[in-house]
Design a protein around this motif. Sequence first.
Motif, PDB file in Angstrom:
ATOM      1  N   LYS A  59       0.869  -1.172   0.000  1.00 37.90           N
ATOM      2  CA  LYS A  59       0.000   0.000   0.000  1.00 37.90           C
ATOM      3  C   LYS A  59       0.907   1.224   0.000  1.00 37.90           C
ATOM      4  O   LYS A  59       1.754   1.372   0.884  1.00 37.90           O
ATOM      5  CB  LYS A  59      -0.890  -0.006   1.245  1.00 37.90           C
ATOM      6  CG  LYS A  59      -1.968   1.035   1.216  1.00 37.90           C
ATOM      7  CD  LYS A  59      -2.806   1.006   2.475  1.00 37.90           C
ATOM      8  CE  LYS A  59      -3.662  -0.247   2.488  1.00 37.90           C
ATOM      9  NZ  LYS A  59      -4.617  -0.222   3.607  1.00 37.90           N
ATOM     10  N   PRO A  60       0.777   2.119  -0.962  1.00 33.96           N
ATOM     11  CA  PRO A  60       1.699   3.251  -1.052  1.00 33.96           C
ATOM     12  C   PRO A  60       1.610   4.223   0.113  1.00 33.96           C
ATOM     13  O   PRO A  60       2.570   4.936   0.394  1.00 33.96           O
ATOM     14  CB  PRO A  60       1.322   3.931  -2.375  1.00 33.96           C
ATOM     15  CG  PRO A  60       0.002   3.393  -2.753  1.00 33.96           C
ATOM     16  CD  PRO A  60      -0.196   2.101  -2.040  1.00 33.96           C
ATOM     17  N   THR A  61       0.495   4.256   0.817  1.00 35.84           N
ATOM     18  CA  THR A  61       0.343   5.205   1.917  1.00 35.84           C
ATOM     19  C   THR A  61       0.774   4.633   3.266  1.00 35.84           C
ATOM     20  O   THR A  61       0.639   5.299   4.286  1.00 35.84           O
ATOM     21  CB  THR A  61      -1.119   5.665   2.014  1.00 35.84           C
ATOM     22  OG1 THR A  61      -1.949   4.511   2.209  1.00 35.84           O
ATOM     23  CG2 THR A  61      -1.542   6.401   0.751  1.00 35.84           C
ATOM     24  N   ALA A  62       1.276   3.396   3.286  1.00 36.52           N
ATOM     25  CA  ALA A  62       1.678   2.769   4.550  1.00 36.52           C
ATOM     26  C   ALA A  62       2.945   3.443   5.074  1.00 36.52           C
ATOM     27  O   ALA A  62       3.827   3.826   4.317  1.00 36.52           O
ATOM     28  CB  ALA A  62       1.924   1.284   4.345  1.00 36.52           C
ATOM     29  N   GLY A  63       3.015   3.559   6.373  1.00 39.01           N
ATOM     30  CA  GLY A  63       4.167   4.207   6.978  1.00 39.01           C
ATOM     31  C   GLY A  63       4.732   3.400   8.125  1.00 39.01           C
ATOM     32  O   GLY A  63       4.600   2.178   8.199  1.00 39.01           O
ATOM     33  N   SER A  66       2.433   1.045  10.212  1.00 41.12           N
ATOM     34  CA  SER A  66       2.203  -0.305   9.692  1.00 41.12           C
ATOM     35  C   SER A  66       3.326  -1.246  10.108  1.00 41.12           C
ATOM     36  O   SER A  66       3.074  -2.397  10.456  1.00 41.12           O
ATOM     37  CB  SER A  66       2.103  -0.281   8.165  1.00 41.12           C
ATOM     38  OG  SER A  66       0.989   0.448   7.759  1.00 41.12           O
ATOM     39  N   GLY A 117      -0.085  -2.552   5.832  1.00 43.42           N
ATOM     40  CA  GLY A 117       0.683  -1.916   4.775  1.00 43.42           C
ATOM     41  C   GLY A 117       0.583  -2.669   3.459  1.00 43.42           C
ATOM     42  O   GLY A 117       1.300  -2.369   2.512  1.00 43.42           O
ATOM     43  N   GLN A 119      -2.200  -4.507   0.477  1.00 45.33           N
ATOM     44  CA  GLN A 119      -3.558  -4.458  -0.015  1.00 45.33           C
ATOM     45  C   GLN A 119      -3.739  -5.588  -1.025  1.00 45.33           C
ATOM     46  O   GLN A 119      -2.805  -5.969  -1.729  1.00 45.33           O
ATOM     47  CB  GLN A 119      -3.823  -3.060  -0.530  1.00 45.33           C
ATOM     48  CG  GLN A 119      -4.104  -2.778  -1.894  1.00 45.33           C
ATOM     49  CD  GLN A 119      -4.213  -1.277  -2.124  1.00 45.33           C
ATOM     50  OE1 GLN A 119      -3.296  -0.527  -1.850  1.00 45.33           O
ATOM     51  NE2 GLN A 119      -5.322  -0.849  -2.665  1.00 45.33           N
TER      52      GLN A 119
END
Length: 138
Positions: A59-63, A66, A117, A119
């Motif tokens: 997931k590109p928005t995971a930080g 996660s 993180g 999907q």
Amino acid sequence: MKTLLNLIWLVLAGFWLAAGYVLAGILLIIPIITIPFAIASFRIAAYALWPFGRTVVDKPTAGVGSALGNVIWVLLAGWWLALAHIVTAIPLFVSIIGIPLGWANLKMIPVSLLPLGKQIVRSDAVYPTYTHTQYVQP
């Protein structure tokens, strides 16, 4: 072909693996603070029921949250679920028809260990197929 593999998977391993994820999700709902882990468990349960034709991507928005959540996940439920994948993969590999299902089972271990993180998307969204009308020669 995906439908046939999914139906065989559902009968031989998918139902029991999905039941394990649902059980983990129910147990993770009890303490309120672990509800995000329960949601991840329910999401993977759907993937465990019908895995062919879908894949797991980052997931590109995971930080960082996660990554920290994945450490807690491994301790709470991840290693049990990964062990369930290994235990169900062994008899699938023993039978000739179950070899592709065994490989699919082993491919699910990373998401069972580190689900935050990630999907689950359709495979054709990640690996599009090209037809002769879409190909243009240079």
